[in-house]
Design a protein around this motif. Structure first.
Motif, PDB file in Angstrom:
ATOM      1  N   LYS A   2      42.094  58.501  19.567  1.00 15.87           N
ATOM      2  CA  LYS A   2      42.717  57.994  18.348  1.00 15.87           C
ATOM      3  C   LYS A   2      43.522  56.723  18.617  1.00 15.87           C
ATOM      4  O   LYS A   2      43.509  55.800  17.808  1.00 15.87           O
ATOM      5  CB  LYS A   2      43.592  59.062  17.699  1.00 15.87           C
ATOM      6  CG  LYS A   2      42.796  60.160  17.050  1.00 15.87           C
ATOM      7  CD  LYS A   2      43.675  61.123  16.311  1.00 15.87           C
ATOM      8  CE  LYS A   2      42.819  62.183  15.638  1.00 15.87           C
ATOM      9  NZ  LYS A   2      43.609  63.047  14.768  1.00 15.87           N
ATOM     10  N   THR A   3      44.202  56.674  19.751  1.00 14.15           N
ATOM     11  CA  THR A   3      44.962  55.470  20.087  1.00 14.15           C
ATOM     12  C   THR A   3      44.020  54.288  20.253  1.00 14.15           C
ATOM     13  O   THR A   3      44.278  53.201  19.734  1.00 14.15           O
ATOM     14  CB  THR A   3      45.780  55.684  21.378  1.00 14.15           C
ATOM     15  OG1 THR A   3      46.648  56.797  21.188  1.00 14.15           O
ATOM     16  CG2 THR A   3      46.591  54.457  21.721  1.00 14.15           C
ATOM     17  N   PHE A   4      42.926  54.501  20.953  1.00  8.85           N
ATOM     18  CA  PHE A   4      41.948  53.431  21.138  1.00  8.85           C
ATOM     19  C   PHE A   4      41.402  52.955  19.797  1.00  8.85           C
ATOM     20  O   PHE A   4      41.318  51.757  19.538  1.00  8.85           O
ATOM     21  CB  PHE A   4      40.802  53.900  22.039  1.00  8.85           C
ATOM     22  CG  PHE A   4      39.689  52.901  22.135  1.00  8.85           C
ATOM     23  CD1 PHE A   4      39.810  51.800  22.958  1.00  8.85           C
ATOM     24  CD2 PHE A   4      38.534  53.048  21.388  1.00  8.85           C
ATOM     25  CE1 PHE A   4      38.792  50.860  23.041  1.00  8.85           C
ATOM     26  CE2 PHE A   4      37.518  52.119  21.453  1.00  8.85           C
ATOM     27  CZ  PHE A   4      37.647  51.018  22.292  1.00  8.85           C
ATOM     28  N   LEU A   5      41.036  53.887  18.929  1.00 10.66           N
ATOM     29  CA  LEU A   5      40.494  53.519  17.623  1.00 10.66           C
ATOM     30  C   LEU A   5      41.528  52.813  16.753  1.00 10.66           C
ATOM     31  O   LEU A   5      41.174  51.991  15.914  1.00 10.66           O
ATOM     32  CB  LEU A   5      39.938  54.753  16.916  1.00 10.66           C
ATOM     33  CG  LEU A   5      38.688  55.354  17.558  1.00 10.66           C
ATOM     34  CD1 LEU A   5      38.324  56.675  16.889  1.00 10.66           C
ATOM     35  CD2 LEU A   5      37.522  54.390  17.518  1.00 10.66           C
ATOM     36  N   CYS A   6      42.782  53.121  16.988  1.00  5.54           N
ATOM     37  CA  CYS A   6      43.846  52.483  16.223  1.00  5.54           C
ATOM     38  C   CYS A   6      44.052  51.023  16.633  1.00  5.54           C
ATOM     39  O   CYS A   6      44.351  50.184  15.796  1.00  5.54           O
ATOM     40  CB  CYS A   6      45.134  53.273  16.416  1.00  5.54           C
ATOM     41  SG  CYS A   6      46.498  52.693  15.421  1.00  5.54           S
ATOM     42  N   ILE A   7      43.846  50.710  17.911  1.00  9.20           N
ATOM     43  CA  ILE A   7      44.152  49.360  18.403  1.00  9.20           C
ATOM     44  C   ILE A   7      42.932  48.536  18.799  1.00  9.20           C
ATOM     45  O   ILE A   7      43.085  47.395  19.206  1.00  9.20           O
ATOM     46  CB  ILE A   7      45.128  49.426  19.591  1.00  9.20           C
ATOM     47  CG1 ILE A   7      44.482  50.142  20.781  1.00  9.20           C
ATOM     48  CG2 ILE A   7      46.432  50.072  19.194  1.00  9.20           C
ATOM     49  CD1 ILE A   7      45.258  50.018  22.061  1.00  9.20           C
ATOM     50  N   TRP A  55      36.583  58.313  14.006  1.00  6.59           N
ATOM     51  CA  TRP A  55      36.694  56.947  13.504  1.00  6.59           C
ATOM     52  C   TRP A  55      36.557  56.929  11.975  1.00  6.59           C
ATOM     53  O   TRP A  55      37.328  56.295  11.281  1.00  6.59           O
ATOM     54  CB  TRP A  55      35.608  56.115  14.164  1.00  6.59           C
ATOM     55  CG  TRP A  55      35.781  54.638  14.166  1.00  6.59           C
ATOM     56  CD1 TRP A  55      36.876  53.918  13.809  1.00  6.59           C
ATOM     57  CD2 TRP A  55      34.807  53.693  14.577  1.00  6.59           C
ATOM     58  NE1 TRP A  55      36.630  52.580  13.972  1.00  6.59           N
ATOM     59  CE2 TRP A  55      35.371  52.418  14.447  1.00  6.59           C
ATOM     60  CE3 TRP A  55      33.500  53.796  15.042  1.00  6.59           C
ATOM     61  CZ2 TRP A  55      34.679  51.254  14.768  1.00  6.59           C
ATOM     62  CZ3 TRP A  55      32.814  52.638  15.370  1.00  6.59           C
ATOM     63  CH2 TRP A  55      33.400  51.393  15.226  1.00  6.59           C
ATOM     64  N   VAL A  56      35.561  57.646  11.473  1.00 10.63           N
ATOM     65  CA  VAL A  56      35.305  57.669  10.030  1.00 10.63           C
ATOM     66  C   VAL A  56      36.400  58.450   9.290  1.00 10.63           C
ATOM     67  O   VAL A  56      36.895  57.999   8.261  1.00 10.63           O
ATOM     68  CB  VAL A  56      33.913  58.270   9.730  1.00 10.63           C
ATOM     69  CG1 VAL A  56      33.753  58.616   8.274  1.00 10.63           C
ATOM     70  CG2 VAL A  56      32.822  57.313  10.178  1.00 10.63           C
ATOM     71  N   THR A  57      36.794  59.598   9.807  1.00  9.30           N
ATOM     72  CA  THR A  57      37.748  60.429   9.077  1.00  9.30           C
ATOM     73  C   THR A  57      39.181  59.906   9.151  1.00  9.30           C
ATOM     74  O   THR A  57      39.923  60.005   8.173  1.00  9.30           O
ATOM     75  CB  THR A  57      37.712  61.889   9.554  1.00  9.30           C
ATOM     76  OG1 THR A  57      37.951  61.929  10.963  1.00  9.30           O
ATOM     77  CG2 THR A  57      36.382  62.547   9.238  1.00  9.30           C
ATOM     78  N   ASP A  58      39.574  59.328  10.291  1.00  9.27           N
ATOM     79  CA  ASP A  58      40.964  58.905  10.453  1.00  9.27           C
ATOM     80  C   ASP A  58      41.204  57.405  10.284  1.00  9.27           C
ATOM     81  O   ASP A  58      42.338  56.991  10.057  1.00  9.27           O
ATOM     82  CB  ASP A  58      41.490  59.327  11.831  1.00  9.27           C
ATOM     83  CG  ASP A  58      41.571  60.836  11.981  1.00  9.27           C
ATOM     84  OD1 ASP A  58      41.426  61.545  10.969  1.00  9.27           O
ATOM     85  OD2 ASP A  58      41.781  61.306  13.104  1.00  9.27           O
ATOM     86  N   PHE A  59      40.154  56.591  10.422  1.00 14.96           N
ATOM     87  CA  PHE A  59      40.323  55.140  10.365  1.00 14.96           C
ATOM     88  C   PHE A  59      39.295  54.496   9.433  1.00 14.96           C
ATOM     89  O   PHE A  59      38.789  53.403   9.693  1.00 14.96           O
ATOM     90  CB  PHE A  59      40.217  54.537  11.774  1.00 14.96           C
ATOM     91  CG  PHE A  59      41.221  55.115  12.725  1.00 14.96           C
ATOM     92  CD1 PHE A  59      42.531  54.656  12.721  1.00 14.96           C
ATOM     93  CD2 PHE A  59      40.877  56.136  13.582  1.00 14.96           C
ATOM     94  CE1 PHE A  59      43.469  55.200  13.577  1.00 14.96           C
ATOM     95  CE2 PHE A  59      41.810  56.684  14.444  1.00 14.96           C
ATOM     96  CZ  PHE A  59      43.114  56.218  14.440  1.00 14.96           C
ATOM     97  N   PHE A  60      39.027  55.182   8.339  1.00 18.54           N
ATOM     98  CA  PHE A  60      38.008  54.727   7.395  1.00 18.54           C
ATOM     99  C   PHE A  60      38.323  53.349   6.818  1.00 18.54           C
ATOM    100  O   PHE A  60      37.419  52.574   6.509  1.00 18.54           O
ATOM    101  CB  PHE A  60      37.854  55.748   6.262  1.00 18.54           C
ATOM    102  CG  PHE A  60      36.704  55.470   5.350  1.00 18.54           C
ATOM    103  CD1 PHE A  60      35.414  55.763   5.743  1.00 18.54           C
ATOM    104  CD2 PHE A  60      36.912  54.914   4.101  1.00 18.54           C
ATOM    105  CE1 PHE A  60      34.343  55.507   4.905  1.00 18.54           C
ATOM    106  CE2 PHE A  60      35.848  54.652   3.254  1.00 18.54           C
ATOM    107  CZ  PHE A  60      34.558  54.946   3.663  1.00 18.54           C
TER     108      PHE A  60
END
Length: 138
Positions: A2-7, A55-60
């Motif tokens: 999640k951290t990677f997908l956030c940044i 990625w899809v559910t949390d960073f759509f």
């Protein structure tokens, strides 16, 4: 994850990351490693699909129309023929997020503004506060 997908937008675009994920998904073992890798192929692909689901559910909000279409074409053309259950699960997650975000907006000065637009704006604004690194663009 999640951290990677956030940044990740600080060093790789959504489209390039998606290409890398599916390039790894399609990677075949070398002839020397074929016996060893065959037992790892399914778990690696499952982990990649879990990354995409997160990625899809949390960073759509990071996806635009173009990247969503590309993701769906990857799922239809690559995942569903190999692992139909995983592909259908990802497509359902995408469709659920699209349905939620279609009607999701806030009002600013009496005008409706889509939440994904606001999230994109905040994300792009936040990149202005990070020092620029030579050869890296956002």
């Amino acid at each position: 994850i999640k951290t990677f997908l956030c940044i990740h937008l600080y060093f790789i675009s959504v489209e390039n990351l998606m290409d890398c994920i599916f390039e790894r998904y399609l990677m075949e073992p070398t002839k020397h490693a074929q016996q060893d890798m065959s037992k790892w192929e399914a778990p690696i692909r499952l982990r990649l699909m879990n990354v995409i689901k997160i990625w899809v559910t949390d960073f759509f909000c990071l996806f635009d129309q173009t990247t969503l279409e590309k993701l769906c074409s990857y799922i239809d053309g690559l995942v569903i023929p190999r692992q139909p259950e995983w592909g259908k699960m990802l497509k359902e997650a995408i469709m659920a997020k699209i349905k939620i975000h279609e009607n999701n907006s806030v009002s600013i000065a009496g005008e409706p503004v889509a939440m994904d637009f606001l999230a994109d704006y905040v994300l792009r604004l936040s990149t202005k506060f990070i020092p620029e690194m030579e050869g890296v663009s956002v």
